[in-house]
Scaffold this motif. Structure first.
Motif: not given
Length: 306
Positions: A84, A96, A100, A103, A114, A116, A171-172, A214
Motif C-alpha cells: 500500500v 481500510c 483492501v 478485495e 486497487i 483507495l 493505492s495498493a 477503502a
C-alpha cells in the motif's frame, strides 16, 4: 494476505504521527511499514510506535518521491503479497486495510492494483474553470480514464467501484507489479505525474480497480496552486507521458496546455504581476515545444541522465 505499507516523507513528523495513530486503530495491521525519509532523521520521533507497529526506517539521499519509493520497494519483505502506497499527510479509515485485503482475495490475478478512496475537501469549480475544462478536454466526465491529451481523469467522485486506467499515489499493488516502478535515471525537480506514468503502464496489460469502501482521509487542498518551478515540471512530465505513449496526441496536449497556462496565470503562488506570470507561461511553452521535438532534450530536463 501479508502486506506492507510504503511511505516517502520529508521533514513531516507531525503528519506521520497522525497517520501511525490511525493505522494502530485499524482492524488489520500491516506486516511492516517502510518509511523512506529525507531531510531530518525522524526515526527517533517514533520509538513509542514500535511497540504496536513493525516500522522500518530508511534514509534517502534525495527528497524525491520517485527515488524514495524505488528505495523502499527494494526493501519490501518477500512474504508481502501486496504493498500500500500512502502519503505522509493522510489518515486511514479503521477498515481500510481489511477492505483492501478482502478485495484482493476475491479478485483474480489480472487485477494488479486497487485505488483507495481518498477523502479530500470538496472543491467548488467556478464557471470559468468548468468552461475551460469542457473547451480544452480537461473535464472528468470519463472517471478514471486517460484522454488522448494525457489528461488523467479523476475517479474519486465515482459512486460505484469501477475499473480505471490510472491510480493516484494512495493505492495498493500486488508486489509483482512493482518491478516496473520508476526510472533508471534519477528524476529532478517536482515529481508530478509519476503515479499516472506507473499505473497507466500497468493498466495496459492488467486491471486496476477503484474501491470506494477503502477510505483514506486528507485535509489537503484538492486544487493546488503551483509555483513557477512546479508548473514547469508538471507540464514537462505530462509532455513526457504523452510523448512516450504512441496512442496519445501531442497536438491535443498543447491544446489542453493552453487552459493549464491560463489557470496557472490566474492561480500561481508567485507574488508577481500578471504580466510576469504570462511571460513565464510563454517561456514554459517554448521549452515544451523544443522538448516535443527532441526526446533527449526532454529527458535532460527531467532526469540526471547518466
Amino acid at each position: 494476505m501479508s502486506f506492507s505499507v510504503l511511505i516517502a516523507t520529508y521533514n513531516r513528523s507531525n503528519q506521520l504521527k497522525k497517520l501511525f495513530d490511525s493505522i494502530i486503530q485499524s482492524t488489520l495491521i500491516p506486516d511492516e511499514i517502510i518509511v523512506v525519509w529525507a531531510g531530518r532523521n525522524v526515526e527517533d520521533d517514533f520509538q513509542l510506535f514500535n511497540k504496536s507497529l513493525n516500522l522500518k526506517f530508511i534514509q534517502s539521499k534525495y527528497a524525491n518521491q520517485i527515488y524514495q519509493k524505488q528505495i523502499g520497494i527494494k526493501q519490501i519483505s518477500l512474504k508481502s503479497n501486496y504493498v500500500v502506497f500512502l502519503d505522509d499527510d493522510v489518515r486511514v479509515d479503521q477498515k481500510c486495510f481489511q477492505t483492501v485485503s478482502e478485495e484482493f482475495d476475491q479478485l483474480n490475478d489480472d487485477y494488479r492494483g486497487i485505488a483507495l478512496n481518498l477523502q479530500i475537501p470538496q472543491h467548488r469549480y467556478t464557471k470559468l474553470e468548468l468552461f475551460l475544462a469542457k473547451l480544452f478536454f480537461l473535464g472528468n466526465n470519463l472517471p478514471g480514464k486517460v484522454r488522448k491529451n494525457g489528461q488523467a481523469n479523476a475517479y474519486l467522485h465515482s459512486e460505484t467501484n469501477i475499473d480505471i486506467e490510472w491510480a493516484n499515489g494512495i493505492s495498493a499493488w500486488r508486489t509483482e507489479s512493482l518491478s516496473n516502478y520508476g526510472f533508471s535515471d534519477l528524476s529532478i525537480g517536482y515529481s508530478a505525474y509519476e503515479d499516472v506514468i506507473f499505473s497507466y503502464k500497468v493498466s495496459r496489460s492488467h486491471k486496476i480497480k477503484f474501491l470506494r469502501q477503502a477510505k483514506v482521509y486528507s485535509d489537503d487542498n484538492p486544487v493546488k496552486r503551483l509555483s513557477n518551478s512546479q508548473f514547469y515540471y508538471a507540464s514537462l512530465w505530462r509532455l513526457f507521458f504523452v510523448k512516450t505513449n504512441k496512442n496519445f496526441s501531442k497536438f491535443l496536449f498543447f491544446y489542453s496546455h493552453l487552459a493549464r497556462s491560463i489557470e496557472f496565470v490566474l492561480k500561481s503562488t508567485e507574488q508577481t504581476r500578471i504580466l510576469n506570470k504570462i511571460i513565464y507561461a510563454i517561456y514554459v511553452l517554448s521549452k515544451l515545444l523544443r522538448a516535443s521535438m527532441d526526446i533527449d532534450y526532454c529527458k535532460k530536463q527531467l532526469f540526471l541522465v547518466s
